[in-house]
Design an enzyme around this catalytic site. Structure first.
Site: not given
Length: 288
Positions: A208, A210
């Site tokens: 992902d 952040d």
């Protein structure tokens, strides 16, 4: 010296396919039991030991992983090269979910973990200027590319305590520091591997962006798990590629990983604690 590869698997990687003569081995160390039994066997003719960092079923938090026991157990088994595989968040647009990053620098922001095998009665200081093994890392990167992964050859990893994810303010601050990825488990693992004189490489799998990212400012665990599943398949193929790249013989490390303790112990021999020395023999017998 015969090579033995040690794999520490992080989130999403709990087993290894294709091991011959495979068995789960339970053992203890002077620092207690490791995270789980260790899956041992041979892969491509090279001995390999796999340790699930969080335990099968993901039972350990990043703070409760028994890092000292994990590294000690691998050392006691005869491991020469440790490859850490872990999930991470990205601070860089170009390091996208699904990409792999070969970590070569760390900023350690953890605070609730024992970070050294050494202590009062036997003090040692090892260099962490270059905390991973460039020679091992280069082979890991090529093995990952051979598995079809996009691999970024350098990266600074911010190790946070967790288990919560970062606030937006924290994420922006870490990004401004020049960090590339963030995770919760590579420290003190890398420090302990250096103390145990093991070559150590860290392959971080981006799950992902952040929370700094305006389009992804909430870390969604569902999306992370979906990305982990795809990363896991590539990670297993990366591991399968390693024996052929590394070979069965472990030559002296050109970067000195296997001699890291040569000048590290500061305590005079007559002042050393015998009980601590007995424990340290598991990881530092060469210099003791």
């Amino acid at each position: 010296m015969k090579r033995m590869i040690g794999i520490i698997g992080g989130s999403g990687l709990y087993d290894i396919d294709g091991l011959q003569d495979a068995r789960w081995l339970t053992l203890d160390t002077p620092w207690g039991p490791p995270s789980d039994a260790i899956f041992t066997g041979t892969l491509g003719g090279v001995p390999l030991a796999f340790l699930p960092r969080h335990g099968r079923g993901h039972v350990h938090t990043p703070s409760t992983v028994p890092y000292r026991a994990n590294i000690a157990a691998l050392k006691m088994l005869g491991v020469t090269d440790v490859v850490s595989i872990s999930a991470c968040g990205s601070f860089r647009e170009e390091m996208a979910p699904g990409d792999f990053v070969l970590v070569d620098q760390f900023i350690d922001r953890t605070f609730a973990r024992e970070k050294s095998f050494f202590s009062t009665g036997c003090v040692a200081h090892v260099s962490m200027a270059h905390p991973t093994c460039p020679a091992l890392g280069a082979e890991v990167a090529e093995a990952a590319r051979g598995a079809g992964a996009t691999v970024h050859p350098h990266g600074t990893y911010l190790a946070m305590e967790g288990p919560q994810f970062s606030s937006v303010a924290e994420s922006r601050m870490y990004r401004s520091w020049g960090c590339d990825v963030i995770g919760m488990t590579n420290m003190p693992e890398a420090k302990l591997a250096r103390e145990a004189e093991l070559c150590y490489a860290s392959l971080a799998m981006v799950t992902d962006y952040d929370s700094w990212h305006e389009g992804h400012d909430t870390v969604d665990i569902t999306e992370i798990l979906a990305t982990l599943q795809g990363n896991s398949a590539r990670a297993k193929e990366t591991i399968a590629n390693l024996p052929a790249r590394l070979g069965a013989e472990h030559a002296p490390c050109p970067h000195g990983c296997d001699t890291a303790l040569d000048h590290a112990i500061m305590t005079a021999p007559e002042a050393r604690d015998p009980a601590l020395l007995d424990r340290l023999k598991a990881i530092a017998a060469r210099v003791l």
